[in-house]
Write a protein that holds these residues in place. Structure first.
Motif, PDB file in Angstrom:
ATOM      1  N   PRO A 178       0.927  -1.158   0.121  1.00 20.58           N
ATOM      2  CA  PRO A 178       0.125   0.064   0.117  1.00 20.58           C
ATOM      3  C   PRO A 178       0.833   1.316  -0.009  1.00 20.58           C
ATOM      4  O   PRO A 178       0.805   1.919  -0.880  1.00 20.58           O
ATOM      5  CB  PRO A 178      -0.824   0.026   1.318  1.00 20.58           C
ATOM      6  CG  PRO A 178      -0.317  -1.111   2.085  1.00 20.58           C
ATOM      7  CD  PRO A 178       0.442  -2.102   1.050  1.00 20.58           C
ATOM      8  N   ALA A 234      -5.883   1.847   3.389  1.00 20.96           N
ATOM      9  CA  ALA A 234      -4.482   1.169   3.215  1.00 20.96           C
ATOM     10  C   ALA A 234      -4.128   0.512   4.403  1.00 20.96           C
ATOM     11  O   ALA A 234      -3.759  -0.794   4.122  1.00 20.96           O
ATOM     12  CB  ALA A 234      -3.471   2.509   2.934  1.00 20.96           C
ATOM     13  N   PRO A 261      -5.081  -3.316   2.729  1.00 22.51           N
ATOM     14  CA  PRO A 261      -3.965  -2.984   2.037  1.00 22.51           C
ATOM     15  C   PRO A 261      -4.028  -3.527   0.538  1.00 22.51           C
ATOM     16  O   PRO A 261      -3.763  -2.626  -0.406  1.00 22.51           O
ATOM     17  CB  PRO A 261      -2.956  -3.504   2.888  1.00 22.51           C
ATOM     18  CG  PRO A 261      -3.261  -4.753   3.585  1.00 22.51           C
ATOM     19  CD  PRO A 261      -4.792  -4.327   3.791  1.00 22.51           C
TER      20      PRO A 261
END
Lengths: 142, 119
Positions: free
Chosen positions: A7, A130, A134
């Motif tokens: 991420p 995120a 992710p």
């Protein structure tokens, strides 16, 4: 074996500008102009509150998603829509700041604070996405 | 509608289109796609329209615009959720249509409930 999701922080890829064609930009310009004019007309004809509702009309989202799907596939269009959910939530923050602050402090300052409020809320929501999901923010694939 | 109103509408259109293109270009160069999606729901039209309102009209109108925009913003969030759910299933064109209908239902429903039905 596929790479692990990465991420991380968002990146910038300026070379992508070469892939943008004038027709795509023209489509977006027309959508943006049409919604702005439409909101103005409705604001005059029905009332400012009704017209203001259309300032948060998803003007370019459908055009963007269709263009992304055609160029880069359904997965990337879906990822873009997920990001737009977060941007849309932050839009209510922009409007809330405007509603609370117009009439109390300098109008240009209100616009600046509202825009910063939108950006801050959007970034916080993206960071949460995120962290918890992710794979939706994977720089390797998207 | 006077010539002055038509002139202001033209400036609104020009400013709205320009802001949308600028945000779209920024969205093109950032990655991943989920991050560039934030910019698909950026307040581009709002920034342009409110700037024009402040330049040619008054602060009270800008404030009333924002009141309506809160309702539209809720609709926008629902619309984007619908787009994210529908696109993998029915592709972007139909998914976008579903999202637009969803925005209309939520925004108009809330507008009625808050500003008309509640009175």
């Amino acid at each position: 074996m596929p790479d692990e999701p990465r991420p991380g922080w968002p990146g910038v890829e300026l070379t992508k500008l070469r892939e943008v064609n004038v027709r795509e930009l023209a489509v977006r310009f027309v959508f943006g102009a049409a919604v702005s004019v439409g909101a103005g007309v409705l604001g005059k004809a029905v009332g400012a509150r009704f017209g203001g509702m259309f300032l948060a009309f998803p003007a370019i989202l459908p055009a963007s998603l269709t263009l992304i799907e055609n160029k880069e596939g359904t997965r990337k269009a879906d990822r873009n829509a997920i990001g737009a959910v977060l941007g849309g939530m932050a839009l209510a923050v922009f409007a809330g700041i405007g509603e609370a602050a117009f009439g109390h402090i300098s109008p240009p300052l209100v616009l600046a604070i509202a825009a910063l409020g939108w950006a801050a809320m959007a970034l916080v929501l993206y960071a949460l996405l995120a962290f918890f999901v992710p794979e939706t923010c994977d720089k390797n694939q998207d | 509608m006077s010539w002055s109103d038509i002139g202001i509408l033209a400036v609104r259109g020009l400013a709205g289109g320009t802001f949308v293109v600028v945000f779209a270009l920024v969205g093109e160069v950032v990655k991943p796609k989920a991050f560039s999606g934030l910019l698909s729901a950026a307040p581009s039209v709002a920034l342009a329209s409110l700037s024009v309102t402040l330049a040619f009209e008054d602060v009270a109108r800008a404030r009333r615009d924002c009141v309506g925009m809160v309702v539209g913003g809720v609709g926008m969030s629902v619309c984007c959720v619908l787009a994210a759910v529908a696109i993998p299933r029915v592709h972007a064109a139909w998914g976008s249509l579903v999202a637009w209908v969803g925005w209309g239902a939520v925004a108009l429903g809330l507008y009625w409930a808050v500003f008309i039905g509640a009175r």
